[in-house]
Design an enzyme around this catalytic site. Structure first.
Site, PDB file in Angstrom:
ATOM      1  N   GLY A   1     -39.567  75.596 -61.696  1.00  0.00           N
ATOM      2  CA  GLY A   1     -37.925  75.070 -62.226  1.00  0.00           C
ATOM      3  C   GLY A   1     -36.691  76.268 -62.371  1.00  0.00           C
ATOM      4  O   GLY A   1     -35.971  75.533 -61.756  1.00  0.00           O
TER       5      GLY A   1
ATOM      6  N   TYR B   1     -56.788  68.229 -58.526  1.00  0.00           N
ATOM      7  CA  TYR B   1     -55.098  69.124 -58.133  1.00  0.00           C
ATOM      8  C   TYR B   1     -55.592  68.408 -56.483  1.00  0.00           C
ATOM      9  O   TYR B   1     -54.224  68.371 -56.439  1.00  0.00           O
ATOM     10  CB  TYR B   1     -55.632  70.326 -59.018  1.00  0.00           C
ATOM     11  CG  TYR B   1     -53.898  70.582 -59.048  1.00  0.00           C
ATOM     12  CD1 TYR B   1     -52.931  69.925 -59.509  1.00  0.00           C
ATOM     13  CD2 TYR B   1     -53.685  72.113 -58.151  1.00  0.00           C
ATOM     14  CE1 TYR B   1     -51.550  70.181 -59.370  1.00  0.00           C
ATOM     15  CE2 TYR B   1     -52.680  72.271 -58.288  1.00  0.00           C
ATOM     16  CZ  TYR B   1     -51.628  71.472 -58.354  1.00  0.00           C
ATOM     17  OH  TYR B   1     -50.127  71.698 -58.094  1.00  0.00           O
TER      18      TYR B   1
ATOM     19  N   ASN C   1     -50.386  80.614 -54.943  1.00  0.00           N
ATOM     20  CA  ASN C   1     -50.260  80.763 -55.811  1.00  0.00           C
ATOM     21  C   ASN C   1     -49.651  81.309 -56.340  1.00  0.00           C
ATOM     22  O   ASN C   1     -49.093  81.936 -55.310  1.00  0.00           O
ATOM     23  CB  ASN C   1     -51.155  81.403 -56.536  1.00  0.00           C
ATOM     24  CG  ASN C   1     -52.773  80.159 -56.164  1.00  0.00           C
ATOM     25  OD1 ASN C   1     -52.681  79.063 -56.489  1.00  0.00           O
ATOM     26  ND2 ASN C   1     -54.071  80.306 -57.116  1.00  0.00           N
TER      27      ASN C   1
ATOM     28  N   ARG D   1     -55.683  89.534 -70.126  1.00  0.00           N
ATOM     29  CA  ARG D   1     -57.186  90.150 -70.594  1.00  0.00           C
ATOM     30  C   ARG D   1     -57.279  91.518 -70.368  1.00  0.00           C
ATOM     31  O   ARG D   1     -57.777  92.309 -71.335  1.00  0.00           O
ATOM     32  CB  ARG D   1     -58.719  89.336 -69.486  1.00  0.00           C
ATOM     33  CG  ARG D   1     -59.617  89.648 -70.046  1.00  0.00           C
ATOM     34  CD  ARG D   1     -60.406  88.865 -69.644  1.00  0.00           C
ATOM     35  NE  ARG D   1     -60.169  87.987 -68.541  1.00  0.00           N
ATOM     36  CZ  ARG D   1     -61.045  86.994 -67.525  1.00  0.00           C
ATOM     37  NH1 ARG D   1     -61.248  87.265 -67.041  1.00  0.00           N
ATOM     38  NH2 ARG D   1     -59.629  85.333 -67.734  1.00  0.00           N
TER      39      ARG D   1
ATOM     40  N   TRP E   1     -64.322  87.269 -64.166  1.00  0.00           N
ATOM     41  CA  TRP E   1     -64.719  86.220 -63.762  1.00  0.00           C
ATOM     42  C   TRP E   1     -65.001  86.233 -61.783  1.00  0.00           C
ATOM     43  O   TRP E   1     -64.056  86.696 -60.856  1.00  0.00           O
ATOM     44  CB  TRP E   1     -64.080  84.822 -63.828  1.00  0.00           C
ATOM     45  CG  TRP E   1     -64.030  84.605 -64.996  1.00  0.00           C
ATOM     46  CD1 TRP E   1     -64.224  84.797 -66.702  1.00  0.00           C
ATOM     47  CD2 TRP E   1     -64.229  83.189 -65.636  1.00  0.00           C
ATOM     48  NE1 TRP E   1     -64.673  84.015 -67.113  1.00  0.00           N
ATOM     49  CE2 TRP E   1     -63.937  83.071 -67.035  1.00  0.00           C
ATOM     50  CE3 TRP E   1     -63.795  81.809 -64.922  1.00  0.00           C
ATOM     51  CZ2 TRP E   1     -64.433  81.861 -67.932  1.00  0.00           C
ATOM     52  CZ3 TRP E   1     -63.892  80.816 -65.692  1.00  0.00           C
ATOM     53  CH2 TRP E   1     -64.543  80.991 -66.668  1.00  0.00           C
TER      54      TRP E   1
ATOM     55  N   ASP F   1     -66.187  80.970 -58.477  1.00  0.00           N
ATOM     56  CA  ASP F   1     -65.308  81.781 -58.210  1.00  0.00           C
ATOM     57  C   ASP F   1     -64.827  81.511 -57.420  1.00  0.00           C
ATOM     58  O   ASP F   1     -63.680  81.633 -56.808  1.00  0.00           O
ATOM     59  CB  ASP F   1     -66.196  83.033 -56.869  1.00  0.00           C
ATOM     60  CG  ASP F   1     -66.613  84.407 -57.368  1.00  0.00           C
ATOM     61  OD1 ASP F   1     -66.424  85.007 -57.957  1.00  0.00           O
ATOM     62  OD2 ASP F   1     -67.864  84.610 -56.301  1.00  0.00           O
TER      63      ASP F   1
END
Length: 315
Positions: free
Chosen positions: A19, A142, A171, A193, A208, A275
């Protein structure tokens, strides 16, 4: 920025990651807009408050358009541990906003939808395959709520004539992104990280999952450009993809980030962690034709800018 009596654009979620960039772009273009967000006192889950806010914002305006940037969202772990929260908050906002938009006489609602609303087995996302299978379990709550926002757009167009343009976005990343572990997507989480490992002198960073999933990323300023262009695009009731059909694996992205941060330790995958869907890229052919534009920002440069923004915020 108040409207001048001839037209105004309302931006919901105006203080959030996307926004803020939409508002910045509108200001650069000299377009009148009004900001709405929970931090500014309007909770879009509250139907009465949402209706009052939109009616007040559009009062006396001949042109009434809205860009809906508000969302309750996080990364894979957030989605798995707070599934009910994600489902409830996002669906409640959709219900409130559609009702309020009709009451306020909105002429165009630009509605972004995450590409996780596509079937989990899909690879190159195409609009014609939007309904071709179940969503991936990792994004079920979601993704379904966002998919339902298109159903709402269709329903309100059918019954009330509400003109909604639903744009499917990958994304997003860029300066101002979320970097905290629970709320961030993979790119922001890796920056946080790997930087922490470099600062601590750690010899390795855990990645991950297997590192093999491929994701297409959309720079937040390209996302903002798509939404603003959507204000004046031709009417289209079907969902429209924004994308370039190119992605990068999580492990390759981690290597890119490590190189930019100057981290020389090991990147170690952890297949015991989820994953998500194996492959997500977006066929943006239709969106490019509809908007007369396609995303153009270089991914490597975008990552550099995102890292620079992250480091600046930590000073």
């Amino acid at each position: 920025m108040p409207g001048g009596g001839t037209g105004v654009i309302v931006v919901t979620g105006a203080t959030g990651f996307l926004g803020q960039r939409v508002c910045r772009l509108l200001a650069q273009q000299g377009r009148a807009f009004t900001r709405i967000s929970r931090s500014l006192g309007v909770d879009l889950r509250d139907a009465a408050a949402t209706r009052a806010a939109l009616c007040a914002a559009f009062e006396g305006q001949s042109e009434r358009k809205l860009i809906h940037c508000a969302a309750h969202v996080g990364g894979i772990q957030f989605g798995l541990t707070r599934a009910a929260e994600l489902f409830h908050h996002n669906l409640a906002m959709t219900l409130s906003l559609n009702e309020a938009a009709v009451a306020a006489g909105v002429q165009r609602l630009v509605n972004p939808i995450s590409n996780c609303a596509y079937p989990g087995a899909a690879t190159l996302f195409k609009e014609a395959e939007f309904w071709d299978g179940p969503l991936h379990d990792s994004v079920l709550a979601y993704g379904f709520a966002r998919k339902a926002s298109w159903v709402g757009a269709w329903a309100y167009a059918q019954q009330h004539g509400l003109d909604t343009l639903s744009l499917i976005l990958s994304n997003m990343y860029g300066p101002g992104d979320h970097f905290e572990p629970e709320r961030s997507h993979a790119l922001g989480a890796l920056i946080h990280r790997i930087h922490a490992a470099r600062e601590a002198g750690a010899e390795e960073v855990q990645i991950w999952g297997s590192g093999t999933p491929v994701r297409e990323w959309l720079h937040v300023d390209d996302g903002a450009e798509a939404l603003v262009r959507g204000l004046d695009a031709p009417t289209c009731t079907e969902p429209v993809n924004i994308g370039v059909a190119q992605g990068i694996s999580i492990l390759d992205m981690a290597r890119l980030i490590a190189g930019e941060l100057g981290y020389g330790g090991r990147l170690v995958t952890d297949p015991s962690k989820p994953d998500g869907a194996p492959y997500k890229t977006v066929d943006g052919t239709h969106g490019a034709a509809l908007l007369g534009w396609r995303p153009s920002r270089d991914f490597h440069q975008g990552v550099r800018d995102t890292i620079a923004g992250y480091l600046q915020c930590r000073k």
